[in-house]
Motif scaffolding. Structure first.
Motif, PDB file in Angstrom:
ATOM      1  N   PRO A 101      11.476  -4.162  -6.189  1.00 32.97           N
ATOM      2  CA  PRO A 101      11.630  -3.297  -4.588  1.00 32.97           C
ATOM      3  C   PRO A 101      10.325  -2.465  -4.598  1.00 32.97           C
ATOM      4  N   GLY A 102      10.366  -2.557  -3.086  1.00 38.10           N
ATOM      5  CA  GLY A 102       9.207  -1.689  -2.563  1.00 38.10           C
ATOM      6  C   GLY A 102       8.008  -2.659  -2.263  1.00 38.10           C
ATOM      7  N   ASP A 103       6.994  -1.835  -1.738  1.00 38.82           N
ATOM      8  CA  ASP A 103       5.729  -2.417  -1.407  1.00 38.82           C
ATOM      9  C   ASP A 103       4.628  -2.299  -2.653  1.00 38.82           C
ATOM     10  N   PRO A 104       4.139  -3.207  -3.349  1.00 40.74           N
ATOM     11  CA  PRO A 104       3.300  -3.125  -4.471  1.00 40.74           C
ATOM     12  C   PRO A 104       2.076  -2.179  -4.178  1.00 40.74           C
ATOM     13  N   ALA A 105       1.644  -2.480  -2.782  1.00 45.52           N
ATOM     14  CA  ALA A 105       0.248  -1.769  -2.408  1.00 45.52           C
ATOM     15  C   ALA A 105       0.819  -0.049  -2.501  1.00 45.52           C
ATOM     16  N   SER A 106       1.939   0.104  -1.694  1.00 45.50           N
ATOM     17  CA  SER A 106       2.468   1.394  -1.742  1.00 45.50           C
ATOM     18  C   SER A 106       2.575   2.084  -2.893  1.00 45.50           C
ATOM     19  N   ILE A 107       3.212   1.323  -3.930  1.00 47.47           N
ATOM     20  CA  ILE A 107       3.343   2.032  -5.460  1.00 47.47           C
ATOM     21  C   ILE A 107       2.222   2.065  -5.980  1.00 47.47           C
TER      22      ILE A 107
ATOM     23  N   GLN B  99      -3.213  -4.567   0.680  1.00 49.38           N
ATOM     24  CA  GLN B  99      -2.205  -5.664   0.789  1.00 49.38           C
ATOM     25  C   GLN B  99      -2.895  -6.894   0.995  1.00 49.38           C
ATOM     26  N   ALA B 100      -4.290  -6.788   1.855  1.00 52.58           N
ATOM     27  CA  ALA B 100      -5.086  -7.670   2.145  1.00 52.58           C
ATOM     28  C   ALA B 100      -5.690  -8.303   0.770  1.00 52.58           C
TER      29      ALA B 100
ATOM     30  N   ASP C 151      -0.157  -9.743   2.536  1.00 55.38           N
ATOM     31  CA  ASP C 151      -0.186  -9.771   3.940  1.00 55.38           C
ATOM     32  C   ASP C 151       0.209 -11.268   4.234  1.00 55.38           C
ATOM     33  N   LYS C 152       0.198 -12.249   3.376  1.00 56.60           N
ATOM     34  CA  LYS C 152       0.433 -13.657   3.472  1.00 56.60           C
ATOM     35  C   LYS C 152       2.019 -13.905   3.363  1.00 56.60           C
TER      36      LYS C 152
END
Length: 315
Positions: free
Chosen positions: A31-37, A52-53, A58-59
Motif C-alpha cells: 500500500p502507498g507509493d514507495p517513493a513517498s514512503i 519515481q522515475a 512511472d511506468k
C-alpha cells in the motif's frame, strides 16, 4: 540420467522464476507509493517524481516487470537507494562474508556430528549415548545470540585472545584479520548446527541398523565395521543430506542474528539495513539471490538423493 538432470534443472528454473515474480508482485501491491514512503509523506512532489522515475515507478506494472526481469537475467538488479551503487555490488559484498561463514560452519558441523552420531547409535543406551544426546539437546536449546555473547566473554574478555570483535572495514583485503573475525561466529553457528545433526545422524543410523538387510549382513558373518560402513551408512545418509540442504538455506536467512552479535557486514545485516531504509531495489535483489541459493541447495540435495538411493528412478 541426463533426462532426470534436465527435468530437475527445469523445475529449479521454474521455481526461481516463480519466486522472483512473487517478490516483484509483493513489492508491487504494498500500500502507498514507495517513493513517498522512502522520502517521507511530506516530501517535495518534484523529489517524489524524480525518485519515481529513477525507480521506474512511472511506468505501467507489466512494463516494469519486463524491464526488471530482463535486467535480472543480465545480472542487473537495479541501483540501491541507500548506497547509490548497483544492488549486485552490495549483495556480493554481503555474500563475501555470509557464504564463508555458512559453508565453514556447516562443514565443521558435519565433521563433528557424523562421527558423534554414529558413535551414539553404535552405543545406544549406554552412558556415552546419553552424554552425547544430552549435549546435543543442550546445543539445540541454547539461543545463538547468547552463545555468541558467551564466546565473546570467554575467549576475548577472560582469555584475552587476539580475536577481533568486528569484521575489518577493508574486508578480505586483510585476509588474516578477516579470518580471525569469523572464528567465533563460525564456532557459534557450528555449535547449534552440530547439535541438531548429531541427533539426526544418531536416529537415522539406529533406524537403518534395525533393517532386515543389516541383520542379513550380520548373519553372513560380516564384521560390525563392514556392516556399518558398507551397508548401513549410505541409506542412513539420505535424511542427513536432506537436513544439510535445509540447514544451508535456513542459515542464509537466519545469519542476521550471528552477524548482528559479531558486527559482521554480511547479507543478514544488509537485509536489515535495506528493510529499515525502505531500499526496495536492494530488498528485492536480496530476496531473489536468497531464493536462488535455496533453489540451488534443493537441486543439489535432489541430485545427491538420486546418487545415494538406487530406488530413485532416472527415467
Amino acid at each position: 540420467m541426463w533426462p532426470y538432470l534436465v527435468r530437475r534443472f527445469a523445475v529449479a528454473l521454474a521455481t526461481l522464476w516463480l519466486a522472483s515474480s512473487l517478490v516483484f508482485l509483493a513489492l508491487l501491491i504494498i500500500p502507498g507509493d514507495p517513493a513517498s514512503i522512502i522520502l517521507g509523506f511530506g516530501a517535495d512532489p518534484e523529489r517524489v517524481a524524480a525518485l519515481q522515475a529513477r525507480l521506474g515507478l512511472d511506468k505501467p506494472p507489466l512494463e516494469r516487470y519486463v524491464l526488471w526481469y530482463a535486467g535480472a537475467l543480465r545480472g542487473d538488479l537495479g541501483e540501491s537507494i541507500r548506497y547509490s551503487s548497483p544492488v549486485r555490488s552490495e549483495i556480493a559484498r554481503g555474500l563475501s562474508v555470509t557464504l564463508p561463514l555458512v559453508l565453514a560452519a556447516l562443514t565443521l558441523a558435519t565433521l563433528i556430528s557424523v562421527p558423534l552420531g554414529i558413535l551414539a547409535a553404535r552405543r545406544a543406551g549406554s552412558w556415552l549415548d546419553v552424554g552425547i544426546s544430552a549435549g546435543a539437546l543442550l546445543g539445540i536449546v541454547l539461543p545463538s545470540f547468547w552463545v555468541g555473547l558467551m564466546f565473546i566473554y570467554l575467549f576475548i574478555v577472560q582469555l584475552d585472545l587476539p580475536l577481533p570483535t568486528s569484521f575489518p572495514i577493508e574486508g578480505w583485503r586483510d585476509p588474516q584479520r578477516a579470518l580471525l573475525a569469523l572464528v567465533l561466529p563460525i564456532l557459534t553457528v557450528t555449535l547449534s548446527r552440530s547439535a541438531l545433526l548429531v541427533r539426526m545422524v544418531r536416529g537415522s543410523v539406529l533406524e537403518v541398523l534395525n533393517q532386515d538387510y543389516v541383520r542379513t549382513a550380520r548373519s553372513k558373518g560380516l564384521s560390525e565395521r563392514a556392516v556399518l560402513y558398507k551397508h548401513a551408512l549410505r541409506n542412513a545418509a539420505l535424511p542427513v543430506v536432506t537436513v544439510l540442504g535445509l540447514e544451508f538455506s535456513q542459515l542464509l536467512i537466519a545469519a542476521v542474528i550471528v552477524e548482528t552479535v559479531f558486527g559482521l557486514p554480511g547479507l543478514g545485516s544488509l537485509s536489515l539495513t535495506a528493510i529499515s531504509a525502505r531500499d526496495f531495489p536492494l530488498v528485492q535483489g536480496i530476496v531473489v539471490v536468497l531464493a536462488a541459493f535455496i533453489v540451488l541447495a534443493n537441486l543439489v540435495v535432489d541430485l545427491l538423493y538420486a546418487y545415494l538411493d538406487p530406488r530413485v528412478s532416472y527415467a
